[in-house]
Design an enzyme around this catalytic site. Sequence first.
Site, short mmCIF file in Angstrom:
data_model
loop_
_atom_site.label_atom_id
_atom_site.label_comp_id
_atom_site.label_asym_id
_atom_site.label_seq_id
_atom_site.Cartn_x
_atom_site.Cartn_y
_atom_site.Cartn_z
N LYS A 186 0.84 -1.19 0.00
CA LYS A 186 0.00 0.00 0.00
C LYS A 186 0.88 1.25 0.00
CE LYS A 186 -4.26 -1.63 0.30
NZ LYS A 186 -5.37 -1.23 -0.59
N ASN A 222 -4.93 2.95 -4.58
CA ASN A 222 -6.33 3.25 -4.27
C ASN A 222 -6.79 4.58 -4.85
OD1 ASN A 222 -5.71 1.54 -1.31
ND2 ASN A 222 -7.41 0.95 -2.63
N LYS A 278 -13.22 -8.57 -7.10
CA LYS A 278 -13.56 -8.92 -5.73
C LYS A 278 -15.00 -9.42 -5.71
CE LYS A 278 -10.29 -5.57 -3.86
NZ LYS A 278 -10.05 -4.37 -3.03
#
Length: 317
Positions: A97, A130, A201
């Site tokens: 991340k 993100n 997902k």
Amino acid sequence: MTGRAFAIPLRTRFRGITVREGMLVRGAAGWGEFSPFAEYGPRECARWWAACYEAAELGWPAPVRDTVPVNATVPAVGPEEAARIVASSGCTTAKVKVAERGQSEANDVARVEAVRDALGPRGRVRIDVNGAWDVDTAVRMIRLLDRFELEYVEQPCATVDELAEVRRRVSVPIAADESIRRAEDPLRVRDAEAADVVVLKVQPLGGVRAALRLAEECGLPVVVSSAVETSVGLAAGVALAAALPELPYACGLATLRLLHADVCDDPLLPVHGVLPVRRVDVSEQRLAEVEIDPAAWQARLAAARAAWEQVEREPGP
């Protein structure tokens, strides 16, 4: 179907949250998980309900493989902790991340470098932004971080048009996540030539079967990832990965260690970088330890179910 709500603390802040909440539902086929994030309204939650219903009542398509390769997931932690996470994971691929709130570019560089060092030259490093960068920042940071030989960059910018521009300007492959799972038209990523890889997902896409249809329509390589779920939700992701005709990348399904606890006696944890393809059963004792008042989650589930029924009644395109 009966539902029971849970709240499990995270080991490290992830996506801005410190506690993962949701509801587990038991039906004829087994357990399903309904755990949309707090900011999602009923219409977006409808697909999460559909995935939960599929798992609990319908079951999943037959697998074509017995195990699924997975990556380690490294949240916004310091370089020492990042290296420890990778070393203890048993995985040869890691997703890092970056661009998280409160983290500097120097923090991101140090974290990615530590992960590369921990994996060694044969390991694979991917980063997940993100959607936090603008186009110019994305191009600059991708070029900077590619000295660590990035496998791909996940969702560097927020919009499909931005992804397409970044993809034209860098040599590192681009993966789309939010532009798939939160989009009215997930195929726009393909049509705009905005990505080399798509991240799917199960819960946000409405179930394993819905995700399989999208993968076929999209025609791009697929990485299956989790929505930071319990073993119940992860089992659905594993079922999707196991049913795909091709699986060229390690999947982002080794996320259970982000949680302080689980609801199963035999949790879905990787061994030597792979997860077994199997259903899981919920432990009454472990669920009781993390169980919360279900009223709020019952209301969310009812609203999501009503929204899904409304969607089903709407005429097709």
